[in-house]
Write an enzyme that holds these catalytic residues in place. Sequence first.
Site, PDB file in Angstrom:
ATOM      1  N   SER A   1      40.592  16.528  54.083  1.00 15.13           N
ATOM      2  CA  SER A   1      41.829  15.822  54.412  1.00 15.13           C
ATOM      3  C   SER A   1      41.824  14.407  53.840  1.00 15.13           C
ATOM      4  O   SER A   1      40.872  13.644  54.038  1.00 15.13           O
ATOM      5  CB  SER A   1      42.015  15.750  55.930  1.00 15.13           C
ATOM      6  OG  SER A   1      42.266  17.024  56.464  1.00 15.13           O
TER       7      SER A   1
ATOM      8  N   ASP B   1      52.034  11.761  57.520  1.00 19.84           N
ATOM      9  CA  ASP B   1      50.585  11.915  57.663  1.00 19.84           C
ATOM     10  C   ASP B   1      49.831  11.179  56.567  1.00 19.84           C
ATOM     11  O   ASP B   1      48.816  11.654  56.060  1.00 19.84           O
ATOM     12  CB  ASP B   1      50.175  13.393  57.682  1.00 19.84           C
ATOM     13  CG  ASP B   1      48.748  13.590  58.196  1.00 19.84           C
ATOM     14  OD1 ASP B   1      48.269  12.713  58.950  1.00 19.84           O
ATOM     15  OD2 ASP B   1      48.095  14.589  57.821  1.00 19.84           O
TER      16      ASP B   1
ATOM     17  N   HIS C   1      45.950  11.320  60.104  1.00 18.93           N
ATOM     18  CA  HIS C   1      45.171  11.968  61.161  1.00 18.93           C
ATOM     19  C   HIS C   1      43.669  11.755  60.986  1.00 18.93           C
ATOM     20  O   HIS C   1      42.907  11.950  61.925  1.00 18.93           O
ATOM     21  CB  HIS C   1      45.512  13.459  61.251  1.00 18.93           C
ATOM     22  CG  HIS C   1      44.918  14.317  60.179  1.00 18.93           C
ATOM     23  ND1 HIS C   1      45.635  14.771  59.090  1.00 18.93           N
ATOM     24  CD2 HIS C   1      43.673  14.840  60.037  1.00 18.93           C
ATOM     25  CE1 HIS C   1      44.871  15.536  58.334  1.00 18.93           C
ATOM     26  NE2 HIS C   1      43.665  15.584  58.888  1.00 18.93           N
TER      27      HIS C   1
END
Length: 351
Positions: A198, A122, A92
């Site tokens: 992230s 992911d 993402h």
Amino acid sequence: MDKIRHNLFQQVGDFPPASVTNGSAAHPDAGEPDADLLDAYSRAVVRVVESVGPAVVSVVVGKNLQGRRGEQMGAGSGVIVAPEGYIMTNNHVVQGAERIEVRAADGTAFPARLAGADPATDLAVLRADTGNLSYVSFGDSRALSVGQLAIAIGNPLGFDSTVSTGVLSALGRALRSRDGRLIENVIQHTAPLNPGNSGGPLVDSRGRVIGINTAIIPMAQSICFSIPSNTAAWVLPQLVADGRVRRGYLGIAGQSQPLERSLVLALGLTGSRAVEVVSVNRTSPAGRAGLRPGDLIIAINETCVGCVDDLHRFLATWPISEPATLTLIRGRQRIMLPIVPVEAVACPATG
């Protein structure tokens, strides 16, 4: 007044210095002084940061704005997993990126390109146009214990090389990826994360990457999640070699369920869990094979199945269109069904 003060101290557990004459009796398990414990903790964190920090990078992406000039910028973190310039991050973070730039901890910036991505976990791998880089090694996420030290390194909110610490608060969580697929065995931890973390690593006290940080629960206190290192290590070579993870598709949605002890004994089963079929796509391989909602899948070929992740792993390595055999429990009977997986184009279900 002195009597009132004494009673108050007793109620809140805060005694005057004169009353603290036998601390070892109050805490018989106390070993090292608190200062020594703190120093040992600090030394462990410092060693990890010194060894892993140079391999953690900031990932800056540019996405073209439709109908307007300029770029929309985004940022995340990544970790170098091979000296040739391979960097793991979250899908993402880089999804839809037109331009990717990687910035090392020393401030050096270099362009990178997307080598491969797997929305189902992911995870994504970048290839930087440079080499001879510091890199990390993966630990074994199956050997983790709740309560052990966890260290997160990343670039939250643009603050480069930020370190946060916590503990592993739970293992075996399930988290849905952005494409709706269930990610199993996710690590929950308390090392604080913020937007920009992230794709950065979660590291143990020996400097081994045990997870890739991927999500937080907004408005919660230190409920953070990481993709386990074993999943990352499984995905990595496939993304480097093929740019994607090829998976077989059965056409079911399922969930892990414990088996009744009486059923395990009656059928002589070796496992204690199975995948319950929640729904079946009628036109899928599972539909054609005759699977029904409520069936309990306990094996595929000779591979025991206890969770959806077991099915995913089997289907990722089993040749597409090669016949396989499902072993399942329907009612209280064991049934064998032949099935032919097809290639999953867009991962429409959990298996």
